[in-house]
Scaffold this motif. Structure first.
Motif, PDB file in Angstrom:
ATOM      1  N   LEU A   1     -47.289   5.880 -23.891  1.00 34.72           N
ATOM      2  CA  LEU A   1     -48.126   6.778 -23.099  1.00 34.72           C
ATOM      3  C   LEU A   1     -49.196   7.473 -23.944  1.00 34.72           C
ATOM      4  CD1 LEU A   1     -45.432   8.394 -20.748  1.00 34.72           C
ATOM      5  CD2 LEU A   1     -46.920   6.427 -20.314  1.00 34.72           C
ATOM      6  N   GLY A   2     -49.473   6.893 -25.119  1.00 34.63           N
ATOM      7  CA  GLY A   2     -50.509   7.419 -25.995  1.00 34.63           C
ATOM      8  C   GLY A   2     -51.637   6.421 -26.152  1.00 34.63           C
ATOM      9  N   PRO A   3     -52.435   6.548 -27.201  1.00 31.42           N
ATOM     10  CA  PRO A   3     -53.536   5.611 -27.438  1.00 31.42           C
ATOM     11  C   PRO A   3     -53.028   4.172 -27.544  1.00 31.42           C
ATOM     12  CG  PRO A   3     -53.709   7.521 -28.884  1.00 31.42           C
ATOM     13  CD  PRO A   3     -52.368   7.611 -28.229  1.00 31.42           C
ATOM     14  N   GLN A   4     -53.778   3.256 -26.940  1.00 31.16           N
ATOM     15  CA  GLN A   4     -53.425   1.845 -26.964  1.00 31.16           C
ATOM     16  C   GLN A   4     -54.432   1.093 -27.834  1.00 31.16           C
ATOM     17  OE1 GLN A   4     -50.460   0.637 -25.250  1.00 31.16           O
ATOM     18  NE2 GLN A   4     -50.306   2.877 -25.444  1.00 31.16           N
TER      19      GLN A   4
ATOM     20  N   ALA B   1     -41.427  -5.766 -19.497  1.00 35.02           N
ATOM     21  CA  ALA B   1     -42.774  -5.980 -18.973  1.00 35.02           C
ATOM     22  C   ALA B   1     -43.090  -5.111 -17.758  1.00 35.02           C
ATOM     23  CB  ALA B   1     -42.956  -7.451 -18.611  1.00 35.02           C
ATOM     24  N   ASN B   2     -42.093  -4.861 -16.908  1.00 36.45           N
ATOM     25  CA  ASN B   2     -42.342  -4.135 -15.667  1.00 36.45           C
ATOM     26  C   ASN B   2     -42.580  -2.635 -15.871  1.00 36.45           C
ATOM     27  OD1 ASN B   2     -39.415  -4.809 -16.197  1.00 36.45           O
ATOM     28  ND2 ASN B   2     -39.130  -3.095 -14.800  1.00 36.45           N
ATOM     29  N   THR B   3     -42.493  -2.138 -17.115  1.00 37.70           N
ATOM     30  CA  THR B   3     -42.837  -0.734 -17.368  1.00 37.70           C
ATOM     31  C   THR B   3     -44.345  -0.535 -17.456  1.00 37.70           C
ATOM     32  OG1 THR B   3     -42.594  -1.031 -19.773  1.00 37.70           O
ATOM     33  CG2 THR B   3     -40.645  -0.291 -18.548  1.00 37.70           C
ATOM     34  N   LEU B   4     -45.087  -1.634 -17.567  1.00 34.22           N
ATOM     35  CA  LEU B   4     -46.545  -1.677 -17.426  1.00 34.22           C
ATOM     36  C   LEU B   4     -47.319  -0.843 -18.459  1.00 34.22           C
ATOM     37  CD1 LEU B   4     -46.781  -1.737 -13.504  1.00 34.22           C
ATOM     38  CD2 LEU B   4     -46.687  -3.659 -15.120  1.00 34.22           C
ATOM     39  N   MET B   5     -48.585  -0.578 -18.152  1.00 33.11           N
ATOM     40  CA  MET B   5     -49.550  -0.022 -19.093  1.00 33.11           C
ATOM     41  C   MET B   5     -49.085   1.303 -19.707  1.00 33.11           C
ATOM     42  SD  MET B   5     -52.425  -0.828 -20.511  1.00 33.11           S
ATOM     43  CE  MET B   5     -53.060  -2.081 -19.387  1.00 33.11           C
ATOM     44  N   GLY B   6     -49.226   1.377 -21.029  1.00 33.62           N
ATOM     45  CA  GLY B   6     -48.817   2.565 -21.764  1.00 33.62           C
ATOM     46  C   GLY B   6     -47.385   2.505 -22.238  1.00 33.62           C
TER      47      GLY B   6
END
Length: 422
Positions: free
Chosen positions: A282-285, A355-360
């Motif tokens: 949940l931080g910088p990607q 994978a299903n936890t998605l972006m971040g």
């Protein structure tokens, strides 16, 4: 008494230098053989750069690099640039205009001069960790894969039937997006960068692109992405890597520049060097753009990262791949003697989240592209997903409201830390 003390000291020195750090000299491999191997691997440097992470980067004369010692490259004419313009990273000016820049750690401490290539120095302790000098830098040997049986899992893609024997190797677990065809001459993706946990001493984990040609047991492959591999590198840092094989991972090929084969042309990038910085939950990607492309005129396979051309695998190394690839994969793999077993390795893939936890949270790949002989960069017309341990590492190709650069592919998992992965 003095003689006895001298003998004890001598025995102590032999023990120290044969056992070394994290390993020992193998039967039949003397210290002089190890020294000769080091001398062969590490060519004289015009300049050396000490990285803050402990690596030493040698700036080696481009015409004196290790790969030019390969027998098939004896009369090889160095190709300094591709004969065509390679695809470059397409930055979304709205969403990515302030995208953080990913570098290699050593670059903070200096640069290599023109006319040289940046090469990570191999040390004695690196060789001592290997199973043998012969297998240093190579994927663990695996016997030829069996023919597909009635119990094999199959995937049908573009009128092609692929079995798990085409997609798997023993002691590996995969979570990939794939496409099958006959004229792929390039592939690219923005690969999200993480630092997953590696559990056992021989384990490693990757996020990468594969381009394959030829039948399963004799597959030819060029590969690149990032990896955490303590046995090869001696630490658990995330590193940019490349790999090749011309015989199904048998006797040919290696990681990075640990054998002859890959010809480097860049003074800016060092294969096997650590990547900085790393994404956080949940931080910088952060991400790296990796591309592998065939030069139609020379037959050489070129590698680039973040629009920097690193070098190429010469056409003379291959049979099938000198014309095109027939299978492209994007995603991750975990190597361990403890995959598909109980207890399962706790080595993670991607970010270490499913994978299903998605972006971040989950590791992703964006801007996924293939290139065919039209020389157009495009999202594959046919794609499928494959994961051989769904409760350990899984996949999700997000087709919902995807941006102009195509769907976002998520992959990864916790391995044995997931209670269902047993």
């Amino acid at each position: 008494m003095e003689k006895i003390i001298s003998m004890i000291l001598l025995a102590t020195l032999v023990f120290v230098f044969s056992d070394g750090v994290h390993g020992k000299a193998k039967d039949g491999e003397t210290l002089s053989e190890i020294d000769r191997k080091l001398k062969a691997l590490n060519k004289p440097a015009v300049k050396s750069i000490m990285s803050e992470d402990g690596d030493i980067i040698d700036c080696v004369d481009i015409y004196k690099q290790l790969s030019l010692d390969h027998p098939v490259l004896k009369n090889h004419t160095l190709q300094l640039r591709p004969s065509i313009d390679l695809p470059t990273e397409k930055v979304d000016k709205v969403n990515n205009s302030n995208r953080p820049v990913v570098i290699q750690t050593w670059q903070k401490n200096g640069t290599c001069p023109k006319g040289t290539v940046a090469i990570r120095r191999i040390r004695k302790e690196d060789l001592l960790r290997a199973a043998s000098l012969e297998h240093f830098g190579r994927k663990p040997y695996t016997a030829k894969r069996k023919e597909a049986s009635n119990k094999s899992k199959f995937i049908n893609l573009n009128n092609t039937k692929l079995s798990n024997n085409d997609l798997e190797m023993p002691n590996h677990s995969y979570a990939v997006l794939l496409t099958v065809g006959y004229n792929y001459i390039g592939a690219q993706a923005d690969i999200n960068v993480w630092n997953p946990v590696v559990d056992l001493g021989d384990d490693y984990t990757t996020a990468q692109i594969w381009l394959n040609g030829g039948p399963g047991d004799r597959v030819e492959s060029v590969e690149s992405g990032w990896m955490v591999n303590p046995k090869l590198y001696g630490d658990r840092r995330t590193r940019f890597f490349a790999y090749w094989t011309a015989d199904g991972y048998g006797k040919t090929g290696c990681f990075d520049l640990t054998c002859t084969g890959f010809v480097q042309t860049s003074s800016q990038v060092a294969l096997g060097s650590a990547i900085d910085p790393i994404s956080s939950t949940l931080g910088p990607q952060y991400q790296i753009t990796v591309g592998l492309n065939l030069d139609p005129k020379s037959g050489n396979w070129w590698l680039q990262i973040n629009n920097v051309i690193v070098g190429y695998w010469p056409a003379s190394l291959f049979g099938y791949l000198k014309h095109s690839a027939i299978l492209v994969k994007w995603g991750g793999q975990v190597y361990s003697q403890a995959v598909k077993k109980t207890p399962h390795t706790r080595t993670a893939m991607g970010s270490g989240e499913m994978a299903n936890t998605l972006m971040g949270n989950a590791c992703f790949m964006k801007n996924i592209r293939i290139i065919d002989y039209s020389l157009q960069s495009k999202y594959p017309e046919w794609v499928g997903t494959w994961g051989d341990e769904y409760y350990c590492y899984n996949v999700y190709n997000d087709l919902r409201d995807y941006p102009a650069d195509g769907p976002v592919f998520f992959f990864g998992g916790q391995g044995g830390r997931n209670l269902y992965c047993q």
